[in-house]
Design a protein around this motif. Structure first.
Motif, PDB file in Angstrom:
ATOM      1  N   PHE A   1       0.750  -1.195  -0.152  1.00  0.00           N
ATOM      2  CA  PHE A   1       0.043   0.102   0.142  1.00  0.00           C
ATOM      3  C   PHE A   1       0.850   1.237  -0.145  1.00  0.00           C
ATOM      4  CE2 PHE A   1      -2.741  -3.276   1.874  1.00  0.00           C
ATOM      5  CZ  PHE A   1      -3.739  -3.248   1.177  1.00  0.00           C
ATOM      6  N   HIS A   2       2.112   1.087   0.068  1.00  0.00           N
ATOM      7  CA  HIS A   2       3.056   2.346  -0.028  1.00  0.00           C
ATOM      8  C   HIS A   2       2.615   3.363  -1.298  1.00  0.00           C
ATOM      9  CE1 HIS A   2       6.242  -0.140   1.923  1.00  0.00           C
ATOM     10  NE2 HIS A   2       5.577   0.263   2.831  1.00  0.00           N
ATOM     11  N   GLY A   3       2.186   2.972  -2.498  1.00  0.00           N
ATOM     12  CA  GLY A   3       2.183   3.796  -3.189  1.00  0.00           C
ATOM     13  C   GLY A   3       0.521   4.302  -3.647  1.00  0.00           C
ATOM     14  N   HIS A   4      -0.303   3.897  -2.510  1.00  0.00           N
ATOM     15  CA  HIS A   4      -1.756   4.276  -2.704  1.00  0.00           C
ATOM     16  C   HIS A   4      -1.899   5.706  -2.204  1.00  0.00           C
ATOM     17  CE1 HIS A   4      -3.553  -0.228  -2.882  1.00  0.00           C
ATOM     18  NE2 HIS A   4      -2.262  -0.117  -3.489  1.00  0.00           N
ATOM     19  N   SER A   5      -3.065   6.037  -2.780  1.00  0.00           N
ATOM     20  CA  SER A   5      -3.431   7.655  -2.609  1.00  0.00           C
ATOM     21  C   SER A   5      -4.408   7.696  -1.448  1.00  0.00           C
ATOM     22  CB  SER A   5      -4.029   8.242  -3.850  1.00  0.00           C
ATOM     23  OG  SER A   5      -4.468   9.610  -3.397  1.00  0.00           O
ATOM     24  N   LEU A   6      -4.392   8.925  -0.760  1.00  0.00           N
ATOM     25  CA  LEU A   6      -5.212   9.324   0.201  1.00  0.00           C
ATOM     26  C   LEU A   6      -6.347  10.411  -0.308  1.00  0.00           C
ATOM     27  CD1 LEU A   6      -2.744  10.034   3.241  1.00  0.00           C
ATOM     28  CD2 LEU A   6      -4.001   7.876   2.800  1.00  0.00           C
ATOM     29  N   GLN A   7      -6.615  10.304  -1.550  1.00  0.00           N
ATOM     30  CA  GLN A   7      -7.337  11.277  -2.221  1.00  0.00           C
ATOM     31  C   GLN A   7      -8.742  10.987  -1.934  1.00  0.00           C
ATOM     32  OE1 GLN A   7      -7.000  11.415  -6.343  1.00  0.00           O
ATOM     33  NE2 GLN A   7      -8.681  12.750  -6.705  1.00  0.00           N
ATOM     34  N   GLY A   8      -9.245   9.864  -1.452  1.00  0.00           N
ATOM     35  CA  GLY A   8     -10.644   9.512  -1.017  1.00  0.00           C
ATOM     36  C   GLY A   8     -10.840  10.103   0.405  1.00  0.00           C
ATOM     37  N   ILE A   9      -9.753  10.411   1.248  1.00  0.00           N
ATOM     38  CA  ILE A   9      -9.877  10.679   2.580  1.00  0.00           C
ATOM     39  C   ILE A   9      -9.578  12.432   2.510  1.00  0.00           C
ATOM     40  CG2 ILE A   9      -8.787  10.287   4.948  1.00  0.00           C
ATOM     41  CD1 ILE A   9      -7.765   7.764   3.532  1.00  0.00           C
ATOM     42  N   LEU A  10      -8.833  12.859   2.089  1.00  0.00           N
ATOM     43  CA  LEU A  10      -8.766  14.309   2.067  1.00  0.00           C
ATOM     44  C   LEU A  10      -9.454  14.920   0.942  1.00  0.00           C
ATOM     45  CD1 LEU A  10      -4.722  14.115   2.214  1.00  0.00           C
ATOM     46  CD2 LEU A  10      -6.395  14.317   4.101  1.00  0.00           C
ATOM     47  N   LYS A  11      -9.581  16.186   1.209  1.00  0.00           N
ATOM     48  CA  LYS A  11     -10.465  17.255   0.264  1.00  0.00           C
ATOM     49  C   LYS A  11      -9.736  18.347   0.303  1.00  0.00           C
ATOM     50  CE  LYS A  11     -13.554  18.791   3.932  1.00  0.00           C
ATOM     51  NZ  LYS A  11     -14.981  19.068   4.367  1.00  0.00           N
ATOM     52  N   ASN A  12      -9.794  19.254  -0.836  1.00  0.00           N
ATOM     53  CA  ASN A  12      -9.260  20.615  -1.106  1.00  0.00           C
ATOM     54  C   ASN A  12     -10.166  21.695  -0.182  1.00  0.00           C
ATOM     55  OD1 ASN A  12      -7.305  19.625  -2.864  1.00  0.00           O
ATOM     56  ND2 ASN A  12      -8.801  19.704  -4.695  1.00  0.00           N
ATOM     57  N   LYS A  13      -9.088  22.661   0.425  1.00  0.00           N
ATOM     58  CA  LYS A  13      -9.897  23.613   1.239  1.00  0.00           C
ATOM     59  C   LYS A  13      -8.910  24.813   0.829  1.00  0.00           C
ATOM     60  CE  LYS A  13     -11.643  25.187   5.694  1.00  0.00           C
ATOM     61  NZ  LYS A  13     -11.758  24.936   7.029  1.00  0.00           N
ATOM     62  N   GLY A  14      -9.240  25.531  -0.127  1.00  0.00           N
ATOM     63  CA  GLY A  14      -8.267  26.672  -0.653  1.00  0.00           C
ATOM     64  C   GLY A  14      -7.163  26.196  -1.332  1.00  0.00           C
ATOM     65  N   GLN A  15      -6.018  26.342  -0.730  1.00  0.00           N
ATOM     66  CA  GLN A  15      -4.770  26.087  -1.620  1.00  0.00           C
ATOM     67  C   GLN A  15      -4.150  24.821  -0.682  1.00  0.00           C
ATOM     68  OE1 GLN A  15      -2.209  29.226  -2.002  1.00  0.00           O
ATOM     69  NE2 GLN A  15      -3.285  30.183  -3.676  1.00  0.00           N
ATOM     70  N   SER A  16      -4.952  24.380   0.488  1.00  0.00           N
ATOM     71  CA  SER A  16      -4.455  23.151   1.149  1.00  0.00           C
ATOM     72  C   SER A  16      -5.505  22.001   1.019  1.00  0.00           C
ATOM     73  CB  SER A  16      -4.334  23.767   2.765  1.00  0.00           C
ATOM     74  OG  SER A  16      -5.324  24.308   3.015  1.00  0.00           O
ATOM     75  N   LEU A  17      -4.862  20.911   1.934  1.00  0.00           N
ATOM     76  CA  LEU A  17      -5.731  19.815   1.939  1.00  0.00           C
ATOM     77  C   LEU A  17      -6.150  19.646   3.362  1.00  0.00           C
ATOM     78  CD1 LEU A  17      -3.751  17.213  -0.371  1.00  0.00           C
ATOM     79  CD2 LEU A  17      -6.207  18.214  -0.873  1.00  0.00           C
ATOM     80  N   THR A  18      -7.314  19.162   3.717  1.00  0.00           N
ATOM     81  CA  THR A  18      -7.646  18.950   4.732  1.00  0.00           C
ATOM     82  C   THR A  18      -8.597  17.640   5.004  1.00  0.00           C
ATOM     83  OG1 THR A  18      -9.101  19.699   6.756  1.00  0.00           O
ATOM     84  CG2 THR A  18      -9.922  20.142   4.375  1.00  0.00           C
ATOM     85  N   THR A  19      -8.760  16.869   5.949  1.00  0.00           N
ATOM     86  CA  THR A  19      -9.526  15.724   6.281  1.00  0.00           C
ATOM     87  C   THR A  19     -10.855  15.639   6.022  1.00  0.00           C
ATOM     88  OG1 THR A  19      -9.577  15.848   8.495  1.00  0.00           O
ATOM     89  CG2 THR A  19      -7.709  14.454   7.564  1.00  0.00           C
TER      90      THR A  19
END
Length: 588
Positions: A488-506
């Motif tokens: 799982f080292h190369g798997h993405s956290l995109q389904g858990i994080l969301k964009n908030k402005g110019q940063s990512l948040t959970t």
């Protein structure tokens, strides 16, 4: 040999107390029960019957045997020195720099001998009741060559001519002097001071023990900032790469151990993280060591580096490293003053580097998945659907699938660990006996045990035993493309994080604290950890990392709570204010 001629010798054997004597070819009395040869001999009237060459050859052999049976005059501190030497050599074999043995550990050991008044002082405590200094020795000699070790001690930590002496206490590493030839050694101990050492209870003195040798090694590793954590050190001990259990069997044959020595050098339990950690701090305070070298971001012991290492160890996505670095920065646990060990500080403590790094990862997992037995599974359903519909894209991290892979791997590793512990042979190849009289019985029992083990292994399994595995800082290895175990080292956290402005948040905006209150006493510990009070997902995560570090789950839970206390200062502050308000109006 003539039994009739030996009947006139009526003394009891010193080993088995039997009165049954025979005569050897050279006229020496020997016990027919235990084959002990005495120094007494029968007068030979006709010497012409025995050639001179034969007498000389036999006498040379008997002298060597008598010297071996009696052993050398040695002290308890020499035994611990020999264990430290073997441990330092093992660490050197594992890849640690030679300066750890030649400089750091050597100087720590000299400092301990001086602080404990065993050497490098005017009146060493081990010589006060055991032996007396020679008359022709001047009182000023102790400054250059303190009386401590015998000529037959283990090799010094530093080769001759390679060490500088900044303290001016000694001109040679581990100075030695000839041991006393007196016959006053205690019959209750193979060492000269075994009885006195076991009874010594001087206030302010930290007595050396076999577990404290590991504390010495870790202090040296920490001073050198080596890439070995305390959990790694203890795991190498369990795997047999570093001498600890039955370390006395590596002593020279002439260093006889029996009686009180058994209680000093024999260990019948594995070292624990908590115990060695406390002993390390205790030893550093006793030695009055200065502030250790700074732990900076480029050091292996920095939480940013260790977090990345343990993320790889437990097969979590690489993207989580950015989040762990943020938590480290927000909590301040990565600052130099926080990480650097200072024994002379008012509140002397050192950081549990590996436990702290793992606690940061647990906090990040709670930030992402909440770990309440609900949100993590709903996020897994979303990731599973996305991966099925987008097989060519970078897969999203699926917590459920990761749990299944890690559960199987950790169960297999635990089973191997439990089987290895169950099969471990606690009895040493070099048997210990309570007195010289029990020597023959102990060796006979040991021979019988070895023979039975050989017969049993032949009946059970004829295949040869697998050799010891090579040491590694990683217990799990994950490779891309392994169909049996997903990496799982190369798997993405995109389904858990969301964009908030110019940063990512959970996507998860909730969080629950591992503890709502801390102990009211001065120690500031958290409340007792009870598994039934926590979710199954949190229990699995805590048990996984606790096994990885070989620590108690409550020990890790406490560290997680301390990280949360730093991260959520406002929440803990509100709790404290509410409790203080509720106490208003009370009279004490």
């Amino acid at each position: 040999m003539d039994l009739e001629e030996a009947k006139e010798f009526k003394e009891r054997c010193t080993q088995c107390a039997a009165v049954s004597w025979g005569l050897t070819d050279e006229g020496k009395y020997y016990c027919t029960s235990c084959h002990n040869v005495t120094e007494r001999s029968k007068e030979v009237i006709n010497t012409g019957a025995i050639p001179n060459t034969k007498i000389q050859a036999i006498n040379r052999g008997l002298k060597r045997k008598r010297k071996l049976e009696r052993g050398w005059d040695w002290y308890v501190c020499e035994g611990f020195q020999h264990i430290l030497y073997q441990q330092a050599e093992a660490l050197k074999t594992l890849g640690v720099g030679p300066e750890l043995k030649n400089e750091v550990l050597h100087n720590f050991w000299k400092r301990y001998l001086q602080k404990s008044k065993q050497a490098y002082c005017k009146n060493p405590v081990c010589r006060r009741k055991v032996t007396v200094l020679e008359d022709n020795q001047s009182h000023s000699d102790w400054e250059s060559e303190p009386e401590l070790l015998s000529d037959f001690s283990c090799p010094s930590f530093v080769e001759s001519g390679t060490e500088s002496q900044p303290d001016g206490l000694a001109q040679k590493p581990f100075p030695i002097s000839k041991a006393s030839q007196s016959e006053t050694a205690s019959i209750c101990s193979g060492s000269l001071d075994g009885v006195e050492y076991s009874l010594r209870k001087e206030k302010g003195i930290v007595k050396m023990t076999v577990p404290r040798t590991l504390a010495f090694c870790y202090l040296s590793l920490l001073w050198q900032r080596e890439t070995v954590t305390l959990s790694d050190l203890l795991r190498f001990v369990e795997e047999g790469h570093i001498p600890y259990i039955n370390a006395f069997q590596h002593f020279p044959e002439e260093m006889k151990l029996y009686g009180r020595d058994k209680g000093i050098f024999a260990i019948e339990s594995w070292p624990t993280y908590e115990d060695i950690y406390k002993k390390m701090i205790e030893m550093a305070k006793f030695l009055d060591l200065p502030r250790f070298p700074d732990i900076t971001e480029d050091c292996y012991l920095h939480p940013n580096t260790l977090c990345m290492k343990y993320l790889m160890e437990v097969n979590l996505p690489d993207e989580m490293n950015d989040l762990t670095c943020q938590v480290v920065k927000m909590t301040g646990v990565g600052e130099v003053d926080f990480l650097t060990f200072d024994p002379i500080a008012k509140m002397a403590k050192t950081v549990k580097y590996d436990v702290q790094a793992v606690a940061v990862i647990v906090v990040v997992l709670k930030l992402l998945f909440l770990l309440d037995d609900n949100l993590e599974w709903s996020l897994s359903n979303t990731a599973e659907k996305y991966n099925e519909n987008n097989k060519e894209d970078k897969p999203w991290f699926d917590f459920r699938k990761w749990y299944q892979v890690m559960k199987k791997s950790i169960d297999e590793k635990k089973q191997e660990w439990e089987e290895a512990r169950a099969k471990y042979l606690w009895k040493s190849e070099k048997p210990l006996y309570h007195s010289s009289i029990d020597r023959a019985v102990a060796f006979k029992r040991r021979e019988m045990v070895v023979d039975l083990q050989k017969q049993f292994s032949t009946l059970v399994d004829s295949t040869p035993t697998v050799g010891r595995k090579k040491p590694s800082s990683f217990q799990f290895n994950w490779a891309e493309g392994d169909s049996a175990r997903t990496c799982f080292h190369g798997h993405s956290l995109q389904g858990i994080l969301k964009n908030k402005g110019q940063s990512l948040t959970t996507k998860n905006s909730l969080y629950w604290l591992s503890t709502q209150k801390f102990c009211r006493s001065y120690c500031k510990h958290v409340t007792t950890y009870e598994e039934s009070n926590f979710s199954l997902s949190y229990q699995f995560i805590i048990n996984l990392f606790a096994f990885l570090l070989r620590i108690k789950t409550s020990f890790l839970h406490e560290e997680v709570s301390l990280i949360e206390k730093r991260l959520f200062k406002t929440k803990y502050g509100k709790t404290k204010k509410k409790s203080s308000r509720s106490r208003k109006g009370r009279k004490y």
